[in-house]
Design a protein around this motif. Structure first.
Motif, PDB file in Angstrom:
ATOM      1  N   THR A 123      16.843  62.942  42.302  1.00 22.71           N
ATOM      2  CA  THR A 123      15.984  62.270  43.303  1.00 22.71           C
ATOM      3  C   THR A 123      14.672  62.113  42.954  1.00 22.71           C
ATOM      4  OG1 THR A 123      15.212  64.486  44.186  1.00 22.71           O
ATOM      5  CG2 THR A 123      17.317  64.036  45.277  1.00 22.71           C
ATOM      6  N   ASP A 124      13.755  61.789  43.656  1.00 27.09           N
ATOM      7  CA  ASP A 124      12.429  61.527  43.277  1.00 27.09           C
ATOM      8  C   ASP A 124      11.212  62.585  43.579  1.00 27.09           C
ATOM      9  OD1 ASP A 124      12.152  61.041  45.911  1.00 27.09           O
ATOM     10  OD2 ASP A 124      11.774  58.834  45.688  1.00 27.09           O
ATOM     11  N   SER A 125      11.961  63.896  44.052  1.00 24.56           N
ATOM     12  CA  SER A 125      10.963  64.706  44.166  1.00 24.56           C
ATOM     13  C   SER A 125      11.866  66.053  44.219  1.00 24.56           C
ATOM     14  CB  SER A 125      10.516  64.883  45.603  1.00 24.56           C
ATOM     15  OG  SER A 125      11.401  65.286  46.579  1.00 24.56           O
ATOM     16  N   SER A 126      11.229  67.303  43.843  1.00 24.95           N
ATOM     17  CA  SER A 126      12.095  68.564  43.715  1.00 24.95           C
ATOM     18  C   SER A 126      12.411  69.177  44.982  1.00 24.95           C
ATOM     19  CB  SER A 126      11.121  69.470  42.721  1.00 24.95           C
ATOM     20  OG  SER A 126       9.763  69.888  43.498  1.00 24.95           O
ATOM     21  N   ALA A 127      11.524  68.758  46.005  1.00 22.36           N
ATOM     22  CA  ALA A 127      11.796  69.179  47.360  1.00 22.36           C
ATOM     23  C   ALA A 127      13.218  68.736  48.003  1.00 22.36           C
ATOM     24  CB  ALA A 127      10.865  68.744  48.213  1.00 22.36           C
ATOM     25  N   THR A 128      13.578  67.293  47.771  1.00 19.88           N
ATOM     26  CA  THR A 128      14.517  66.673  48.037  1.00 19.88           C
ATOM     27  C   THR A 128      15.747  67.058  47.149  1.00 19.88           C
ATOM     28  OG1 THR A 128      14.134  64.800  47.037  1.00 19.88           O
ATOM     29  CG2 THR A 128      13.631  64.758  49.226  1.00 19.88           C
ATOM     30  N   ALA A 129      15.612  67.444  45.857  1.00 20.97           N
ATOM     31  CA  ALA A 129      16.706  67.920  44.830  1.00 20.97           C
ATOM     32  C   ALA A 129      17.332  69.275  45.290  1.00 20.97           C
ATOM     33  CB  ALA A 129      15.939  67.657  43.530  1.00 20.97           C
ATOM     34  N   MET A 201      17.260  67.951  26.504  1.00 19.94           N
ATOM     35  CA  MET A 201      16.597  69.167  26.050  1.00 19.94           C
ATOM     36  C   MET A 201      17.128  70.399  26.872  1.00 19.94           C
ATOM     37  SD  MET A 201      12.635  70.032  26.823  1.00 19.94           S
ATOM     38  CE  MET A 201      13.321  70.609  28.576  1.00 19.94           C
ATOM     39  N   ASP A 202      17.107  70.057  28.031  1.00 21.33           N
ATOM     40  CA  ASP A 202      17.560  71.316  29.163  1.00 21.33           C
ATOM     41  C   ASP A 202      18.892  71.820  28.538  1.00 21.33           C
ATOM     42  OD1 ASP A 202      17.479  72.610  31.616  1.00 21.33           O
ATOM     43  OD2 ASP A 202      19.649  71.570  31.861  1.00 21.33           O
ATOM     44  N   TYR A 203      20.007  70.979  28.160  1.00 20.23           N
ATOM     45  CA  TYR A 203      21.191  71.431  27.517  1.00 20.23           C
ATOM     46  C   TYR A 203      21.262  71.841  26.409  1.00 20.23           C
ATOM     47  CZ  TYR A 203      26.106  70.756  26.075  1.00 20.23           C
ATOM     48  OH  TYR A 203      27.225  70.997  25.513  1.00 20.23           O
ATOM     49  N   LEU A 204      20.401  71.552  25.282  1.00 20.06           N
ATOM     50  CA  LEU A 204      20.458  72.098  24.056  1.00 20.06           C
ATOM     51  C   LEU A 204      19.507  73.431  24.042  1.00 20.06           C
ATOM     52  CD1 LEU A 204      19.860  68.800  21.775  1.00 20.06           C
ATOM     53  CD2 LEU A 204      22.075  70.103  22.383  1.00 20.06           C
ATOM     54  N   LEU A 205      18.209  73.421  24.679  1.00 15.29           N
ATOM     55  CA  LEU A 205      17.513  74.616  24.388  1.00 15.29           C
ATOM     56  C   LEU A 205      17.804  75.697  25.135  1.00 15.29           C
ATOM     57  CD1 LEU A 205      13.831  72.954  23.876  1.00 15.29           C
ATOM     58  CD2 LEU A 205      15.796  73.174  22.218  1.00 15.29           C
ATOM     59  N   GLN A 206      18.179  75.558  26.466  1.00 13.98           N
ATOM     60  CA  GLN A 206      18.702  76.423  27.391  1.00 13.98           C
ATOM     61  C   GLN A 206      17.630  77.350  27.585  1.00 13.98           C
ATOM     62  OE1 GLN A 206      22.910  77.853  26.288  1.00 13.98           O
ATOM     63  NE2 GLN A 206      22.265  76.668  24.512  1.00 13.98           N
ATOM     64  N   ARG A 207      16.301  76.981  27.603  1.00 16.47           N
ATOM     65  CA  ARG A 207      14.873  77.976  27.729  1.00 16.47           C
ATOM     66  C   ARG A 207      14.576  77.358  29.103  1.00 16.47           C
ATOM     67  NH1 ARG A 207      13.475  79.698  22.710  1.00 16.47           N
ATOM     68  NH2 ARG A 207      15.412  79.970  21.399  1.00 16.47           N
ATOM     69  N   GLU A 208      13.717  78.355  29.740  1.00 14.89           N
ATOM     70  CA  GLU A 208      12.974  77.973  30.861  1.00 14.89           C
ATOM     71  C   GLU A 208      11.483  77.427  30.564  1.00 14.89           C
ATOM     72  OE1 GLU A 208      11.364  80.207  34.756  1.00 14.89           O
ATOM     73  OE2 GLU A 208      12.828  81.127  33.809  1.00 14.89           O
ATOM     74  N   ASP A 333      25.351  69.975  37.120  1.00 17.08           N
ATOM     75  CA  ASP A 333      25.197  70.236  38.510  1.00 17.08           C
ATOM     76  C   ASP A 333      23.997  70.030  39.047  1.00 17.08           C
ATOM     77  OD1 ASP A 333      23.986  72.428  37.791  1.00 17.08           O
ATOM     78  OD2 ASP A 333      25.080  73.839  38.896  1.00 17.08           O
ATOM     79  N   GLY A 334      23.848  70.273  40.448  1.00 15.92           N
ATOM     80  CA  GLY A 334      22.384  69.899  41.118  1.00 15.92           C
ATOM     81  C   GLY A 334      21.260  70.727  40.666  1.00 15.92           C
ATOM     82  N   GLU A 335      21.638  71.865  40.149  1.00 15.58           N
ATOM     83  CA  GLU A 335      20.729  72.820  39.452  1.00 15.58           C
ATOM     84  C   GLU A 335      19.976  71.964  38.405  1.00 15.58           C
ATOM     85  OE1 GLU A 335      19.263  75.452  40.739  1.00 15.58           O
ATOM     86  OE2 GLU A 335      20.870  76.306  42.065  1.00 15.58           O
ATOM     87  N   ARG A 339      16.234  70.802  37.601  1.00 18.73           N
ATOM     88  CA  ARG A 339      15.550  71.112  36.605  1.00 18.73           C
ATOM     89  C   ARG A 339      14.801  70.034  36.007  1.00 18.73           C
ATOM     90  NH1 ARG A 339      19.744  74.524  35.540  1.00 18.73           N
ATOM     91  NH2 ARG A 339      20.684  73.602  33.809  1.00 18.73           N
ATOM     92  N   VAL A 340      15.637  69.005  36.061  1.00 18.77           N
ATOM     93  CA  VAL A 340      15.013  67.760  35.172  1.00 18.77           C
ATOM     94  C   VAL A 340      14.010  67.303  36.119  1.00 18.77           C
ATOM     95  CG1 VAL A 340      15.576  65.536  34.597  1.00 18.77           C
ATOM     96  CG2 VAL A 340      17.160  67.079  33.738  1.00 18.77           C
TER      97      VAL A 340
END
Ligand code: NAD
Length: 360
Positions: A123-129, A201-208, A333-335, A339-340
């Motif tokens: 989506t175009d915002s974290s609130a809607t995501a 990056m999210d998939y490879l690093l798995q860091r917050e 998934d949606g999570e 994150r992205v």
């Protein structure tokens, strides 16, 4: 005018996803696709070729595009109004429209009890995501974001190398995605191109991630056409992204530094897209002489692992069908979508603040 700057990963995919879905599925997923501009036809082609999917309906507000698509898929019904796809005759919908429609269409589909496959960014915002994540959980429906590269052979291979511990401690992730390309109407270069690299990056690093800083420039029109984004984590690990619509050549390169080995992933290489370098730095402390730090460079071999060549989008669509039919949670998934989007949103905020870090 050449179509989007945002291109299909020329890489490959994890074929096991497709294989599993075929083996397990006994039912058929009735699928509709909304949006058949540049990217939608690729989604249509893949859902049309998956055994446990029945492509039933295609929707686009533009009748000329629908006519062109229907010549290729004469058995499929067509609609100009997306609401017509929410009448209970479909199990799932794939949303391939401009970004501003992702949220309202995904919301309507989930509320109608459908599984949703939505293009990146979610989506175009974290609130809607966040709202979509909660709605999908509430309705017990699969919500999957098309982070296509996560389903590509090179990225899967890099993840397995990282998981095996071959790189040692992760030091940095550095990506460049630039070319001379089409300016999107409702998205700047950050929202158009960076979702690919941020999802990789999210998939490879798995860091917050802890914070994002970014600078960007508007040269033509009213949207950023180039940007540099930095994502900070706890400790020295750093990620950097360079996205640009104004480059004379196309570059799709990622370097991942580790304390033991380093990887160069070039998605445009015809062969050997992933190269693993046995290179690094070793640090010794010389106790005899005032604790001097001695740096040594290690230059070993390079090897290029074999990469699965399945089309990434085929694996993504097959995985979605598998999850929807068997009640599994999609890898992206949606999570993952949220994150992205949080990182893109923080980058946008940082650009507005001339590069000041935005805490996540
Ligand atoms: N995963 C990838 O690798 C990848 C690659 C390119 C684009 N994308 C994504 O795909 C999406 C679409 O991008 P695109 O380049 O195909 O855009 P596009 O503008 O070429 O196509 C969008 C289509 O949606 C239709 N549309 C717009 N509003 C509609 C509505 N209300 N109802 C029905 N149809 C409507 C338009 O008529 C058009 O045919 C974007 O979210 C983009 O980020 C993903």
């Amino acid at each position: 005018m050449p179509k989007s700057t945002d291109t299909t990963p020329s890489g490959t995919v994890a074929a096991e996803t497709a294989a599993t879905s075929r083996a397990d599925a006994e039912q058929t997923l009735r699928v509709g696709v909304i949006g058949c501009g540049y990217w939608g036809p690729n989604i249509i082609r893949n859902f049309a070729s998956i055994e446990n999917c029945e492509l039933r309906t295609i929707c686009d507000a533009d009748e000329d595009r629908l006519d062109a698509i229907q010549r290729r898929y004469p058995a499929v019904s067509v609609e100009t109004d997306a609401a017509a796809l929410m009448d209970g005759s479909l199990d799932a919908v794939a949303i391939c429209t401009p970004i501003r429609f992702h949220y309202p269409m995904a919301k309507a589909a989930l509320e109608a009890g459908m599984h949703v496959f939505v293009e990146k960014p979610m989506t175009d915002s974290s609130a809607t995501a966040r709202e979509l994540v909660e709605l999908a959980a509430d309705k017990k429906r699969a919500l999957m974001v098309d982070h296509t590269f996560v389903y590509s052979g090179p990225v899967r291979k890099i993840r397995s190398i990282i998981d095996d511990g071959q790189l040692g401690d992760l030091l940095y992730f550095d990506s460049v995605r630039i070319n001379l390309g089409l300016f999107q109407q409702d998205a700047n270069v950050v929202w158009d191109l960076a979702p690919h690299d941020v999802s990789i990056m999210d998939y490879l690093l798995q860091r917050e991630p802890k914070g994002v800083s970014a600078i960007g420039s508007v040269h033509f029109g009213d949207q950023e056409d180039m940007a540099y984004m930095t994502v900070r984590f706890d400790g020295p690990l750093l990620a950097h992204f360079h996205v640009n619509w104004l480059a004379p050549v196309k570059i799709r390169k990622t370097v991942i530094g580790g304390s033991q080995q380093m990887i160069v992933y070039d998605d445009l290489e015809p062969t050997d897209r992933v190269k693993v370098y046995d290179k690094g730095v070793s640090v010794n402390v010389d106790d005899s002489e005032r604790r001097r730090v001695l740096i040594d460079y290690r230059t070993g071999d390079m090897f290029a692992p074999k990469i699965d060549k399945t089309e990434p989008l085929f694996a993504a669509c097959s995985h979605f069908a598998d999850c929807a039919l068997n009640g599994n949670t999609p890898l992206t998934d949606g999570e993952a979508g949220l994150r992205v989007v949080r990182i893109l949103e923080a980058a946008q905020e940082s650009i507005a603040k001339s590069g000041a870090e935005v805490t996540l």
